[in-house]
Design an enzyme around this catalytic site. Structure first.
Site, PDB file in Angstrom:
ATOM      1  N   GLY A 115       0.843  -1.188   0.000  1.00  0.00           N
ATOM      2  CA  GLY A 115       0.000   0.000   0.000  1.00  0.00           C
ATOM      3  C   GLY A 115       0.878   1.238   0.000  1.00  0.00           C
ATOM      4  N   GLN A 172       2.637  10.022   1.319  1.00  0.00           N
ATOM      5  CA  GLN A 172       3.990   9.462   1.419  1.00  0.00           C
ATOM      6  C   GLN A 172       4.883   9.867   0.258  1.00  0.00           C
ATOM      7  OE1 GLN A 172       2.226   5.400   2.279  1.00  0.00           O
ATOM      8  NE2 GLN A 172       4.112   5.272   3.472  1.00  0.00           N
ATOM      9  N   CYS A 194       5.828   0.116   7.770  1.00  0.00           N
ATOM     10  CA  CYS A 194       5.402   1.260   6.959  1.00  0.00           C
ATOM     11  C   CYS A 194       6.572   1.680   6.073  1.00  0.00           C
ATOM     12  CB  CYS A 194       4.996   2.405   7.887  1.00  0.00           C
ATOM     13  SG  CYS A 194       4.490   3.903   7.010  1.00  0.00           S
ATOM     14  N   LEU A 195       6.294   1.962   4.813  1.00  0.00           N
ATOM     15  CA  LEU A 195       7.368   2.361   3.895  1.00  0.00           C
ATOM     16  C   LEU A 195       8.018   3.687   4.307  1.00  0.00           C
ATOM     17  CD1 LEU A 195       5.804   1.389   0.437  1.00  0.00           C
ATOM     18  CD2 LEU A 195       7.572   0.152   1.702  1.00  0.00           C
ATOM     19  N   HIS A 219      -4.678   1.255   7.357  1.00  0.00           N
ATOM     20  CA  HIS A 219      -3.347   1.859   7.487  1.00  0.00           C
ATOM     21  C   HIS A 219      -3.208   3.044   6.516  1.00  0.00           C
ATOM     22  CE1 HIS A 219       1.239   1.257   7.854  1.00  0.00           C
ATOM     23  NE2 HIS A 219       1.102   2.126   6.876  1.00  0.00           N
ATOM     24  N   GLU A 220      -3.582   2.830   5.242  1.00  0.00           N
ATOM     25  CA  GLU A 220      -3.441   3.893   4.229  1.00  0.00           C
ATOM     26  C   GLU A 220      -4.394   5.050   4.518  1.00  0.00           C
ATOM     27  OE1 GLU A 220      -0.880   3.619   2.565  1.00  0.00           O
ATOM     28  OE2 GLU A 220      -0.612   1.492   3.004  1.00  0.00           O
ATOM     29  N   HIS A 224      -2.922   7.385   6.879  1.00  0.00           N
ATOM     30  CA  HIS A 224      -1.922   8.295   6.287  1.00  0.00           C
ATOM     31  C   HIS A 224      -2.582   9.569   5.776  1.00  0.00           C
ATOM     32  CE1 HIS A 224       1.972   6.394   6.356  1.00  0.00           C
ATOM     33  NE2 HIS A 224       1.528   5.262   5.842  1.00  0.00           N
TER      34      HIS A 224
END
Ligand code: ZN
Length: 191
Positions: free
Chosen positions: A70, A75, A114-115, A156-157, A160
């Site tokens: 994702g 991000q 998380c990226l 999660h996304e 963000h």
């Protein structure tokens, strides 16, 4: 353990050097903690134009290269309400202006990465099932019923887009540990 966003999906055997180089290149284009943009709330998308389509394509490529499941626009430094996620193998979706309209009462706690948070892995409680309403890149409405990993990734996304990170969603002890890892290490060397 759920493999969320920042983690490799499954055991893919030895990574070849080219894949690893591509992953590093993708990560270098993804905002990293403590970049303040990660704490900001994204705005609704109004124009469903070519620029939006190109952004979604770029995000999909970055997510795939970074071997995530994702990636939110926040991000990549774009404060607009959209994210891409892997709904299943070979099924990457773009959700624009998403709304979580139903959350199951049943919850599950599992590990997330998380990226934007490097090596951090923390336990996060999420609803086991969600219903999401959104638009696709052309502006057409869509509705998805998700459970387990895709439901977790979408929550999660979605976070963000509101400037919320997993370190704010985890328990106090895990947060302390994560923040210690994220703190810049003092450089000891020749003066
Ligand atoms: Zn993330």
């Amino acid at each position: 353990m759920a493999e969320v966003e920042g983690q490799v999906r499954g055991d893919e055997g030895p990574r070849d050097a080219e894949d690893e180089a591509r992953r590093r290149l993708a990560l270098a284009q993804i905002r990293q903690y403590p970049d303040p943009v990660l704490r900001m709330r994204a705005r609704d998308v109004v124009d469903f134009d070519d620029e939006l389509a190109r952004l979604a394509e770029r995000m999909t490529a970055l997510m795939t290269d970074a071997r995530g499941v994702g990636l939110a626009a926040t991000q990549v430094g774009v404060l607009r309400r959209l994210f891409v996620f892997a709904n299943a193998e070979e099924d990457v979706r773009t959700l624009v202006n998403p709304r979580i309209v139903e959350r199951s009462k049943s919850v599950e706690t599992d590990t997330e990465g998380c990226l934007s948070l490097g090596p951090i892995r923390v336990p996060v409680e999420r609803a086991q099932r969600v219903v999401v309403e959104a638009q696709d890149v052309t502006g057409a409405p869509l509705r998805l019923q998700l459970e387990d990993l895709p439901a977790r990734v979408v929550q999660h996304e979605f976070d963000h887009l509101d400037g919320v990170l997993i370190i704010q969603r985890t328990d106090d002890a895990s947060r302390r540990e994560a923040l210690a890892l994220l703190r810049p290490q003092p450089v000891i060397g020749v003066g």
